[in-house]
Write an enzyme that holds these catalytic residues in place. Structure first.
Site, PDB file in Angstrom:
ATOM      1  N   GLU A 124       0.911  -1.195  -0.144  1.00 37.21           N
ATOM      2  CA  GLU A 124      -0.037   0.050   0.021  1.00 37.21           C
ATOM      3  C   GLU A 124       0.984   1.249   0.054  1.00 37.21           C
ATOM      4  O   GLU A 124       1.940   1.038   0.675  1.00 37.21           O
ATOM      5  CB  GLU A 124      -0.941  -0.104   1.054  1.00 37.21           C
ATOM      6  N   ALA A 265       1.544   0.099  10.973  1.00 36.28           N
ATOM      7  CA  ALA A 265       1.198  -1.570  10.534  1.00 36.28           C
ATOM      8  C   ALA A 265       0.654  -1.459   9.410  1.00 36.28           C
ATOM      9  O   ALA A 265       0.120  -0.322   8.826  1.00 36.28           O
ATOM     10  CB  ALA A 265       0.457  -1.931  11.515  1.00 36.28           C
ATOM     11  N   MET A 266       0.295  -2.682   8.682  1.00 36.65           N
ATOM     12  CA  MET A 266      -0.376  -2.974   7.237  1.00 36.65           C
ATOM     13  C   MET A 266      -1.323  -4.036   7.365  1.00 36.65           C
ATOM     14  O   MET A 266      -0.650  -5.145   7.879  1.00 36.65           O
ATOM     15  CB  MET A 266       0.822  -3.135   6.374  1.00 36.65           C
ATOM     16  N   GLU A 267      -2.474  -3.753   6.814  1.00 37.91           N
ATOM     17  CA  GLU A 267      -3.438  -4.849   7.105  1.00 37.91           C
ATOM     18  C   GLU A 267      -3.628  -5.916   6.003  1.00 37.91           C
ATOM     19  O   GLU A 267      -4.766  -6.435   5.901  1.00 37.91           O
ATOM     20  CB  GLU A 267      -4.799  -4.008   7.297  1.00 37.91           C
ATOM     21  N   GLU A 301      -5.554  -2.784  12.813  1.00 33.89           N
ATOM     22  CA  GLU A 301      -5.096  -3.500  11.467  1.00 33.89           C
ATOM     23  C   GLU A 301      -6.167  -4.996  11.312  1.00 33.89           C
ATOM     24  O   GLU A 301      -6.562  -5.039  10.331  1.00 33.89           O
ATOM     25  CB  GLU A 301      -3.807  -4.080  11.424  1.00 33.89           C
ATOM     26  N   HIS A 304      -9.596  -3.715   9.866  1.00 36.13           N
ATOM     27  CA  HIS A 304      -9.485  -3.744   8.402  1.00 36.13           C
ATOM     28  C   HIS A 304      -9.905  -4.845   7.768  1.00 36.13           C
ATOM     29  O   HIS A 304     -10.379  -4.930   6.366  1.00 36.13           O
ATOM     30  CB  HIS A 304      -8.034  -3.300   7.989  1.00 36.13           C
ATOM     31  N   GLU A 323     -10.017   4.092   5.896  1.00 33.90           N
ATOM     32  CA  GLU A 323      -9.069   4.217   7.339  1.00 33.90           C
ATOM     33  C   GLU A 323     -10.011   5.270   8.189  1.00 33.90           C
ATOM     34  O   GLU A 323      -9.904   5.056   9.319  1.00 33.90           O
ATOM     35  CB  GLU A 323      -8.058   5.463   6.716  1.00 33.90           C
TER      36      GLU A 323
HETATM   37  N1  TRP Z   1      -3.183   1.097   5.865  1.00 28.51           N
HETATM   38  C1  TRP Z   1      -2.144   0.976   6.883  1.00 28.51           C
HETATM   39  C2  TRP Z   1      -3.266   1.457   8.047  1.00 28.51           C
HETATM   40  O1  TRP Z   1      -3.748   2.437   8.181  1.00 28.51           O
HETATM   41  C3  TRP Z   1      -1.108   2.142   6.527  1.00 28.51           C
HETATM   42  C4  TRP Z   1      -0.336   2.478   5.468  1.00 28.51           C
HETATM   43  C5  TRP Z   1      -0.531   2.919   4.411  1.00 28.51           C
HETATM   44  C6  TRP Z   1       1.027   1.822   5.487  1.00 28.51           C
HETATM   45  N2  TRP Z   1       0.679   3.095   3.809  1.00 28.51           N
HETATM   46  C7  TRP Z   1       1.468   2.320   4.146  1.00 28.51           C
HETATM   47  C8  TRP Z   1       1.921   1.083   6.564  1.00 28.51           C
HETATM   48  C9  TRP Z   1       2.899   2.143   4.064  1.00 28.51           C
HETATM   49  C10 TRP Z   1       2.975   1.051   6.067  1.00 28.51           C
HETATM   50  C11 TRP Z   1       3.594   1.396   5.153  1.00 28.51           C
HETATM   51  O2  TRP Z   1      -3.490   0.567   8.914  1.00 28.51           O
HETATM   52 ZN    ZN Z   2      -5.668   1.646   8.571  1.00 30.14          ZN
END
Ligand code: TRP
Ligand code: ZN
Length: 879
Positions: A124, A265-267, A301, A304, A323
């Site tokens: 993302e 963090a990333m989902e 996360e 999500h 978000e």
């Molecule tokens: N989608 C992630 C969240 O809000 C955040 C996110 C977007 C992200 N781009 C990213 C995390 C790049 C790490 C690196 O939970």
């Molecule tokens: Zn998020």
């Protein structure tokens, strides 16, 4: 100077992708310098019959491309530095592409990269195109089958999304694992992790009786730092079932902790990738705030999975669809796990610290932006936090049940698809029967509404007039009135909550003690009847609307609200606004050369009364105790006087400390004792917050430095140790260096704790801080390649140290610009974030304006400026 200005992407130009990807098969041969990626897509045309096939791709080496098994000659396609174009393709076909990438050289941390030898991905928003050529946009969803091949000794663990369907050994000491994700997803949710990782395992039984395997994967040695995150995950899974009826949908859920990570963090579907900071915690090195952060991020996360993954965004302009909603859900979760009033105060503090300034500055944009140059720059406080406030207002307008019905309808309608904020609002409207057409301006209009309240009492009627107005923001000159849910109460002079009867309502019916007014016009008057004397209004209770409020409160009114307002948010707010007004007056007096600070006695007394009130939760009293920050105060001034603000605030702190010295000593002793041996609970955190707040007041007298030093030495937890160190770094006492050295020696091998050591020195409001920060840049553990470290030192300096960052000679600005230029090639996403404080130049005095704009110009003149940095610097520079 960059000659070709980067392209602007606009919401109005949205067009569906002309092909459907029926399925995707990926095979990775992992190697640090040359990873091979073979991608097989089944495509069918769903749009224009003449449309060429266009795929995104960046920093890729194309090895081969074939259609239906036949390699394409070079004249059949065109590969550029942004993608691959094949002019003529059949209506249904299989496309096979082989590319090569170098994870080891990937310092941007987008796409596939290495973190301490561990392979991981961040896709993302647009990282997948750095792995292979693909329609890298969220409305192209498909099922993924992923095979990972790697050296078995170096990378025994191979993970991707979904279920593990196959595994085996290969020649040459290599092995493979195949993963299949049954749910369609956009490319930004793809993830791959490979390395030598330790596993912490647990399980969760869903409400329909399915057992889900839960794993947290960490670098060896970190296993004992995972239980808190694991408990948080199980609580979040249960909570989403209880509150939204949403159950997890696979039999496996993985979290991986990585050291090098651009954000929190990333989902990614069933394979969440986390910044180590958002997972790892042990009592010795994590503060109460760290624990609360972990709990919130793990929940965020996880949530999500439904709001983001099962239902995703049609395009990146809709980012707040997932978000804003998911932040709102994690806020609700934290409120249920902890104290709701304290959580609300924290939310408003950070909204004011981060979103209000954004809305008032050169980067102001709506919750649903209508254009961008680099989407990475739109993961903003506006999209996240104001987006959550928008959902919260809908929740308020529809009520708990109405909102839940709306959520159910939203999910029933859009599950498995990529959709829009409009469709979310439509589901809310259809489920509740409420018209949200005016309300939806919150999505399209940038800027914080200014609300002005005025009261007039006559013949038993209190007429409350509410005016609203929003200043122009870049690209939006005219603003329209918003639909503002505005909760109010009325308090009598002796502190009683009065019934709120609106004119025209029957005089004998029950009248509520608090109510939410629908403010929809530029000016509106609400008339409350049946009152004996002029009441004091309590306004925007619970912060029902994210607005700036001015009300004609006298000092006596504010003191009364501090003491009697039954709405705990409004009670806290009365104290904050009282302090703000006193402090701004003091700054103005000083600036006018009159060195007598306005009399603060009434405020200081009221504060003492609240802090002594043992019916109030300690965590709440700690919130009351904390004065508005320097940034918040400076933000309220037309021209920011950072030095004046610092001086005035320090003076008021000393004044409070002197008046209430005994109270602070008592509170500190009492709540240190009540906290007991460390446990990371909200209750314990409350005791520590109150005790440490008292310590901060007591040590405004340097003669009390020994209290901090003793606490530093005796602490059994990081909250107390850091609180002591935070106080000591400001003082010229021998304990300062002794404790800093001790901290370094104790924790030099713990990266997260070491970040705190860098930060605490960077935020000290001392003349030698910049020199110290520069020295720390050559510390052996400092590196510009780890975003956590950059944020800890450079970020903390630029965003947490107003007086030193804004030093008159411009040295703080020049230092920051140098770091941004360094990051331009290394990690532009982080560089763009770091540079934002320079964009506040218009609010500074003449000399500082010149210095700040000179640095922006220097950045803009640099060769090969990354899109991320170009966008922020150029928008920030505009007059
Ligand atoms: N989608 C992630 C969240 O809000 C955040 C996110 C977007 C992200 N781009 C990213 C995390 C790049 C790490 C690196 O939970
Ligand atoms: Zn998020």
């Amino acid at each position: 100077m960059k000659t070709d200005t980067p392209r602007v992407i606009r919401l109005s130009e949205y067009a569906p992708y002309p092909f459907t990807v029926e399925s995707l098969d990926l095979a990775f041969d992992l190697d640090p310098k040359a990873t091979r990626v073979e991608s097989t897509l089944k495509l069918s045309r769903t749009g224009d019959s003449g449309a060429a096939l266009e795929l995104d791709g960046e920093d890729l080496r194309l090895v081969s491309v074939a259609i239906d098994g036949e390699a394409l000659a070079e004249d059949r396609y065109e590969a550029t530095d942004s993608g691959l174009r094949i002019a003529k393709v059949p209506d249904a076909f299989t496309l096979t592409i082989t590319t090569e990438i170098a994870p080891e050289d990937n310092t941007k941390l987008e796409g596939l990269y290495l973190s301490n030898g561990m392979y991981c991905t961040q896709c993302e928003a647009e990282g997948f195109r750095r792995i292979t050529y693909f329609p890298d946009r969220p409305d192209v969803m498909t099922t993924y089958r992923v095979t990972i091949r790697a050296d078995k000794g170096v990378n025994p663990v191979l993970l991707s999304n979904g279920n593990r369907v196959d595994a085996g050994d290969l020649d040459g000491g290599r092995h493979y694992v195949t993963w299949e994700d049954p749910f369609k997803k956009p490319s930004y949710l793809f993830a791959l992790v490979a390395g030598d990782l330790a596993r912490v395992q647990d399980s969760f039984r869903t409400r329909s009786g399915r057992d889900v395997e839960l794993n947290i994967w960490v670098e060896h040695g970190n296993e004992s730092r995972c239980p808190f995150a694991m408990e948080s995950l199980k609580k979040a899974m249960k909570w989403d079932e209880d509150v939204y009826g949403l159950e997890y949908d696979l039999n496996l859920f993985n979290i991986v902790a990585v050291s090098h990570f651009n954000m929190g963090a990333m989902e990614n579907k069933s394979l969440n990738v986390f910044n180590a900071k958002a997972v790892l915690a042990d009592p010795e090195t994590a503060t109460d705030a760290d624990y609360a952060y972990i709990e919130a991020v793990v929940a965020h996360e996880y949530f999500h999975n439904w709001t983001g993954n099962r239902i995703t965004c049609r395009d990146w302009f809709q980012l707040s669809l997932k978000e804003g909603l998911t932040v709102f859900r994690d806020q609700q979760f934290s409120s249920d796990m902890r104290s709701a009033p304290v959580e609300r105060i924290d939310q408003v503090r950070s909204l004011r610290a981060r979103q209000f300034p954004e809305d008032a500055g050169p980067l102001a944009h709506p919750v649903r932006p209508d254009s961008y140059i680099e989407i990475n720059n739109f993961y903003t406080a506006t999209v996240y936090m104001k987006g959550a406030e928008v959902i919260r207002m809908m929740h308020r307008l529809l009520g708990e049940d109405g909102f839940r019905k709306g959520m159910d309808l939203y999910i029933a309608r859009h599950d498995g698809t990529a959709t829009t904020c409009d469709n979310f609002a439509k589901a809310m409207e259809d489920a509740s029967g409420r018209d949200l057409s005016q309300f939806k301006r919150w999505y399209s209009q940038a800027g914080t509404p200014q609300v002005e309240a005025e009261g007039r009492f006559e013949d038993g009627v209190y007429a409350l007039t509410i005016r609203q107005h929003t200043d122009p923001t870049p690209g939006q000159d005219t603003k329209h009135p918003q639909h503002i849910p505005f909760e109010v109460g009325l308090i009598s002079r002796d502190g009683a909550a009065l019934p709120l009867r609106l004119e025209g309502e029957p005089a004998d019916g029950e009248a509520p003690l608090t109510r939410v007014l629908d403010v929809t016009e530029a000016e509106q008057t609400f008339r409350f009847t049946g009152l004996e004397a002029e009441p004091v209004p309590s306004l925007n209770r619970g912060f029902t609307a994210p607005v700036r409020l001015t009300a004609p409160w006298s000092d006596a009114d504010r003191a009364l609200l501090m003491r009697y307002d039954p709405d705990s948010f409004a009670k806290w707010e009365a104290g904050q606004q009282y302090a703000t007004q006193l402090l701004l007056n003091a700054v103005n007096e000083r600036a006018a050369g009159r060195n007598v600070a306005p009399d603060a006695t009434r405020f200081v007394d009221a504060l003492g009364t609240t802090l002594s009130d043992e019916t109030l939760d300690p965590a709440y009293r700690a919130q009351m105790m904390a004065l508005p920050t320097e940034d918040y105060l400076a933000e309220q001034m037309p021209v920011m006087d950072v030095d004046g603000v610092h001086a005035a605030r320090e003076a008021l702190k000393r004044d409070i400390a002197v008046t209430h010295a005994d109270l602070f000593t008592k509170l500190r002793d009492q709540h240190r004792a009540a906290a007991g041996p460390f446990a990371p609970t909200a209750e314990g955190a409350g005791h520590r917050a109150l005790a440490n707040g008292a310590l901060a007041y007591l040590t405004t007298d340097p003669a009390n430095a020994h209290l901090a030093a003793e606490q530093y030495d005796a602490a059994d937890n990081m909250t107390d140790r850091m609180a002591a160190l935070r106080v000591l770094v400001e003082l010229d006492v021998p304990e300062r260096d002794r404790c800093l050295t001790d901290f370094h020696d104790r924790y030099q091998h713990n990266e997260l704790a070491l970040d705190k050591w860098f930060s605490v020195q960077a935020v000290a409001a001392r003349p030698d801080t910049l020199a110290r920060v520069k020295d720390l840049m050559s510390h052996e553990k400092f590196t510009m390649r780890n975003p956590n470290r950059v944020r800890a030192l450079v970020g903390a300096f630029a965003m947490g140290n107003p007086t030193v960052f804004h030093a008159k000679d411009g040295s703080g600005y020049a230092f920051l610009a140098d770091r941004v230029l360094e990051l331009n090639s290394l990690n532009p996403q982080i560089g763009a974030r770091l540079l934002q404080p320079l964009g506040r130049w218009k609010r500074m005095d003449e000399d500082r304006r010149k210095l700040m704009t000179a640095e922006l110009d220097r950045i803009l003149a640099a060769p090969d400026l990354a899109r991320d940095i170009y966008e922020i610097a150029s928008k920030s520079r505009q007059a």
